[in-house]
Design a protein around this motif. Structure first.
Motif, PDB file in Angstrom:
ATOM      1  N   ALA A  53       0.832  -1.205   0.000  1.00 28.95           N
ATOM      2  CA  ALA A  53       0.000   0.000   0.000  1.00 28.95           C
ATOM      3  C   ALA A  53       0.866   1.254   0.000  1.00 28.95           C
ATOM      4  CB  ALA A  53      -0.933  -0.005   1.206  1.00 28.95           C
ATOM      5  N   ILE A  54       1.927   1.263   0.791  1.00 30.92           N
ATOM      6  CA  ILE A  54       2.851   2.408   0.832  1.00 30.92           C
ATOM      7  C   ILE A  54       3.506   2.606  -0.543  1.00 30.92           C
ATOM      8  CG2 ILE A  54       5.019   3.254   1.844  1.00 30.92           C
ATOM      9  CD1 ILE A  54       2.689   3.381   3.790  1.00 30.92           C
ATOM     10  N   GLU A  55       3.931   1.511  -1.172  1.00 28.90           N
ATOM     11  CA  GLU A  55       4.581   1.608  -2.477  1.00 28.90           C
ATOM     12  C   GLU A  55       3.619   2.149  -3.532  1.00 28.90           C
ATOM     13  OE1 GLU A  55       7.705  -2.094  -1.872  1.00 28.90           O
ATOM     14  OE2 GLU A  55       5.770  -2.456  -2.802  1.00 28.90           O
ATOM     15  N   VAL A  56       2.392   1.664  -3.536  1.00 25.93           N
ATOM     16  CA  VAL A  56       1.416   2.142  -4.516  1.00 25.93           C
ATOM     17  C   VAL A  56       1.125   3.619  -4.286  1.00 25.93           C
ATOM     18  CG1 VAL A  56      -0.992   1.942  -5.264  1.00 25.93           C
ATOM     19  CG2 VAL A  56       0.394  -0.109  -4.973  1.00 25.93           C
ATOM     20  N   MET A  57       0.988   4.037  -3.032  1.00 25.64           N
ATOM     21  CA  MET A  57       0.764   5.464  -2.752  1.00 25.64           C
ATOM     22  C   MET A  57       1.971   6.290  -3.182  1.00 25.64           C
ATOM     23  SD  MET A  57      -1.234   5.637   0.880  1.00 25.64           S
ATOM     24  CE  MET A  57      -0.723   4.145   1.700  1.00 25.64           C
ATOM     25  N   GLY A  58       3.178   5.752  -2.975  1.00 27.39           N
ATOM     26  CA  GLY A  58       4.384   6.488  -3.336  1.00 27.39           C
ATOM     27  C   GLY A  58       4.550   6.674  -4.834  1.00 27.39           C
ATOM     28  N   PHE A  59       4.251   5.643  -5.602  1.00 28.77           N
ATOM     29  CA  PHE A  59       4.373   5.748  -7.057  1.00 28.77           C
ATOM     30  C   PHE A  59       3.170   6.437  -7.676  1.00 28.77           C
ATOM     31  CE2 PHE A  59       7.646   2.509  -6.582  1.00 28.77           C
ATOM     32  CZ  PHE A  59       8.571   2.913  -7.518  1.00 28.77           C
ATOM     33  N   GLY A  60       2.031   6.344  -7.039  1.00 23.47           N
ATOM     34  CA  GLY A  60       0.799   6.926  -7.573  1.00 23.47           C
ATOM     35  C   GLY A  60      -0.085   5.828  -8.146  1.00 23.47           C
ATOM     36  N   PHE A 114       5.767   1.539 -11.148  1.00 22.54           N
ATOM     37  CA  PHE A 114       5.742   0.496 -10.119  1.00 22.54           C
ATOM     38  C   PHE A 114       6.158  -0.845 -10.702  1.00 22.54           C
ATOM     39  CE2 PHE A 114       3.540  -2.803  -7.718  1.00 22.54           C
ATOM     40  CZ  PHE A 114       3.779  -2.441  -6.403  1.00 22.54           C
ATOM     41  N   VAL A 115       5.581  -1.212 -11.829  1.00 19.20           N
ATOM     42  CA  VAL A 115       5.870  -2.500 -12.463  1.00 19.20           C
ATOM     43  C   VAL A 115       7.296  -2.538 -12.997  1.00 19.20           C
ATOM     44  CG1 VAL A 115       5.251  -3.999 -14.404  1.00 19.20           C
ATOM     45  CG2 VAL A 115       3.466  -2.989 -12.997  1.00 19.20           C
ATOM     46  N   GLY A 116       7.799  -1.429 -13.515  1.00 19.02           N
ATOM     47  CA  GLY A 116       9.126  -1.404 -14.121  1.00 19.02           C
ATOM     48  C   GLY A 116      10.268  -1.157 -13.158  1.00 19.02           C
ATOM     49  N   SER A 117       9.965  -0.990 -11.878  1.00 16.96           N
ATOM     50  CA  SER A 117      11.012  -0.674 -10.906  1.00 16.96           C
ATOM     51  C   SER A 117      11.837  -1.906 -10.553  1.00 16.96           C
ATOM     52  CB  SER A 117      10.375  -0.099  -9.639  1.00 16.96           C
ATOM     53  OG  SER A 117      11.355   0.099  -8.656  1.00 16.96           O
ATOM     54  N   GLY A 118      13.131  -1.730 -10.472  1.00 20.26           N
ATOM     55  CA  GLY A 118      14.012  -2.804 -10.045  1.00 20.26           C
ATOM     56  C   GLY A 118      14.152  -2.866  -8.530  1.00 20.26           C
ATOM     57  N   SER A 119      13.840  -1.797  -7.839  1.00 18.41           N
ATOM     58  CA  SER A 119      13.913  -1.719  -6.380  1.00 18.41           C
ATOM     59  C   SER A 119      12.853  -0.725  -5.914  1.00 18.41           C
ATOM     60  CB  SER A 119      15.306  -1.282  -5.945  1.00 18.41           C
ATOM     61  OG  SER A 119      15.362  -1.081  -4.559  1.00 18.41           O
TER      62      SER A 119
END
Length: 166
Positions: free
Chosen positions: A32-39, A48-53
């Motif tokens: 949830a934090i990651e999705v909020m951070g990326f938008g 989000f999908v293309g991130s390596g980290s």
């Protein structure tokens, strides 16, 4: 692995249930934090999908490149710890199987350290073979850049993240 527990019929299910509950809650919270951070928009999901980290990229975008590198380093150290735990667990299982099936190669124990060293060597060798046979060709096909590589090579931020002034 149950032979090393005091009350395996009680302790093992309790441990598995605890790991599943804690792991599920932790995974849900961090995701949830990651999705909020990326938008939650299309551009953010593409990043989000293309991130390596994921957390490394968010640290780079919101705080600075040094945070992204630090997070990626921490994740790498954590993954190595997990690898060591898996090797130890697999070696103990291989040792127990070798001991129960009278396979002397796997049931040998070092007289000095009392560690099933032969089983550890076999499992570590299998890890190396798996890494070379499976991972290396996959990395040659398409290797995404990590946040540490991006931080050292460019100042580009993940799309959809808030823009910082230089």
């Amino acid at each position: 692995m149950g032979e090393e527990a005091n009350a395996p019929r009680r302790d093992i299910p309790k441990a598995i249930l605890g790991v599943v509950i804690f792991g599920g809650l932790y995974f849900t919270f961090v995701t949830a934090i990651e999705v909020m951070g990326f938008g939650a928009n299309a551009q953010g999901m593409e990043s989000f999908v293309g991130s390596g980290s994921l957390l490394g990229d968010l640290g780079t975008a919101y705080i600075g490149s040094w945070v992204g590198v630090l997070i990626t380093l921490g994740v790498t150290i954590s993954a190595l710890g997990c690898l060591l735990a898996c090797v130890v667990g697999a070696a103990r299982m291989l040792f127990a199987l070798g001991r129960d099936a009278d396979i002397a190669t796997f049931s040998r124990v070092s007289p000095k350290s009392k560690v099933p060293t032969t089983a550890v060597y076999w499992v570590a060798g299998a890890v190396v073979v798996f890494t070379v046979v499976v991972s290396v060709p996959c990395r040659l096909i398409r290797a995404p850049r990590s946040s540490a590589q991006r931080a050292l090579g460019s100042r580009r931020q993940p799309p959809g993240s808030p823009q910082r002034s230089p």
